[in-house]
Design an enzyme around this catalytic site. Structure first.
Site: not given
Length: 528
Positions: A129, A196, A210, A259, A447
């Site tokens: 996590f 971000y 990306s 993971g 997108y």
């Protein structure tokens, strides 16, 4: 500071939609405010932890005490699932069926190795996590007993090689922290995805992130030069040179593995000098097709900007990034592109001038710096807007894909049609918007943002539409994910994209690194 448990980001940045916007949603899409608001954190019925006393003692022993083995309700709620719209709707309704038994906070690589050994002995699944920003079901394993391995204590800049321009970072570093540490030494990573403010270095690598400046800096997986990974079978280190012909590049097995193969404990990346100049401008095109051709010209023949993105007619008209202006008639016709340049003054001026010639020749109209600078100021705001839309009774979700340039028009049309048909058929006609978010010499990503009324059961209302979009993506020759990852939401389609032999190869890798199958089971590849 922790992220808002029932939404995105910093609660202080959340703001309701203006009345004009809620009125538009009501008139355009039939959106009605829901009578039931989000559950209160302290009112959620949380099942008792299934962590045994023996497992608790062993984990506390290797992590430096019980303070780093958290079984309280709030810690476990905050580590339940990710931040997709269905995730948020379920948590807002008090649904914590797949809550972790405990939250573990290791301080380094050796502690992660110890945790994996103990969890194997006690048959506990482990979900790494970072920032918790997954939007594809990457934090909800198919195992009833699991722990969340929160890497926030592993947040150091371990090394900066100014000669080679490389930096080694721990996985729990949030992107703003990493950028601040590098900036202080005169460097930048140049990776600025919409997540971000909250996402981590380890998460960027695990999901093949990306950033919005990928045209200039590249994707995160292109930045990675080396990785250290803790697995149930021991330590795995990959990458000792920028490039190598010593067999297949094993870094690529870790990048995007979410993971399932191991826990990333350090990442070595290439860095670049801080740019002296950052400038973003707007360009208007008469159609999405015309704008796409212009972006392809820059991507293939240059000069390539640092940021290059194009909104379609609907997204341009709606102006979704500016809630106070939605539907005010101020949006121009056509499509708006954001073109950004970063670097030295001389290089930026040269590339900006060359790009201007290409864009004008392609039918673009210069709109000045204001649209680009406005985009830069609000580049991380969209998830907060989604929360406000949910509060107002609207359903808002995103999905993305990528394809070669020749397939892009067909892919765009197919996904729009799939979403529109599925949601209209469910009685909730949608608004479907799209932008080109990342460009390459040979193709680009698309997108999509979808807004509709929530319907009686908003999670069930979305599932057929998501299924239809996924089917359309594969049928039109796109990839099931460009940068959000696979998780569980895309897993079955990824298996079809990879093919039976590819899935068998990935299962063999997992069996070699994680023979007990404790690492994020059911994520990325279907369980045997």
């Amino acid at each position: 500071m922790d992220m808002l448990w029932s939404g995105w980001g910093d609660p202080a940045k959340a703001a309701p939609l203006p009345d004009t916007v809620t009125g538009l949603l009501r008139d355009l899409l039939g959106v009605a405010p829901r009578a039931d608001g989000p559950a209160a954190l302290d009112e959620i019925a949380v099942p008792d932890s299934t962590l045994t006393a023996a497992a608790h003692r062993a984990l506390a022993g290797c992590l430096g005490g019980s303070a780093h083995v958290r079984t309280d309700a709030e810690s476990r709620i905050r580590h339940t699932r990710g931040k997709s719209t269905p995730d948020l709707l379920r948590i807002r309704a008090g649904d914590v069926d797949d809550i972790p038994a405990a939250v573990l906070l290791p301080a380094g690589h050796d502690e992660v190795l110890a945790v994996l050994r103990i969890c194997t002995e006690h048959q506990l699944a482990v979900v790494p996590f970072g920032g918790g920003t997954s939007v594809v079901g990457g934090l909800a394993p198919e195992r009833s007993r699991f722990v969340a391995l929160d890497l926030r204590r592993m947040d150091a800049l371990l090394d900066l090689d100014e000669v080679s321009r490389t930096a080694t970072l721990q996985p729990g570093l949030r992107a703003p922290q990493a950028e601040a540490l590098l900036n202080a030494r005169g460097f930048t990573l140049g990776h600025f995805p919409q997540s971000y403010e909250w996402a981590t270095i380890g998460g960027f690598a695990a999901a093949r992130s990306s950033g919005q400046a990928s045209a200039g800096y590249g994707r995160f997986d292109e930045m990675v030069l080396g990785l250290t990974v803790a697995t149930p079978e021991g330590t795995w280190e990959t990458g000792r040179a920028p490039r190598s012909a010593a067999g297949p590049d094993l870094r690529q097995l870790v990048l995007g593995s979410e993971g399932a193969f191991g826990v990333i404990t350090s990442v070595t990346v290439r860095v670049r000098p801080l740019p002296a100049v950052r400038v973003y401008e707007g360009w208007r095109f008469p159609s999405f097709d015309a704008g796409t051709r212009a972006l392809r010209a820059l991507a293939q023949d240059g000069p390539r900007p640092t940021v290059l993105r194009l909104s379609d007619e609907t997204e341009t008209f709606i102006g979704l990034a500016h809630p106070d202006r939605i539907g005010d008639g101020a949006a121009p016709a056509g499509c708006m592109a954001v073109v950004g340049f970063e670097g030295t003054e001389a290089d930026t001026a040269l590339r900006r001038s060359g790009a201007r010639e290409v864009l004008l020749a392609a039918g673009g109209e210069y709109a000045g710096e204001e649209p680009g600078e406005r985009w830069a100021r609000g580049r991380y705001d969209a998830p907060y807007l989604r929360d406000a839309l949910l509060d107002a009774g609207a359903f808002a979700e995103t999905l993305e894909t990528a394809a070669f340039w020749s397939r892009l028009p067909g892919l765009y049309a197919a996904v729009r049609e799939a979403l529109t048909s599925a949601l209209t058929g469910a009685g909730t006609p949608p608004l479907v918007m799209c932008h080109v978010s990342h460009v390459y010499e040979n193709g680009a990503s698309l997108y999509f943002t979808v807004v509709s009324a929530q319907g009686d059961d908003p999670v069930a209302h979305w599932e057929p539409a998501k299924h239809a979009a996924n089917e359309a993506i594969l049928a039109a020759g796109g990839t099931i994910s460009h940068h959000h990852g696979v998780g569980t939401d895309h897993r079955d389609w990824f298996a079809r994209e990879a093919g039976p032999l590819g899935v068998r190869a990935l299962r063999a890798v997992k069996a070699g690194l994680d023979p007990a199958g404790i690492l994020n089971p059911g994520i990325l590849i279907p369980l045997p």
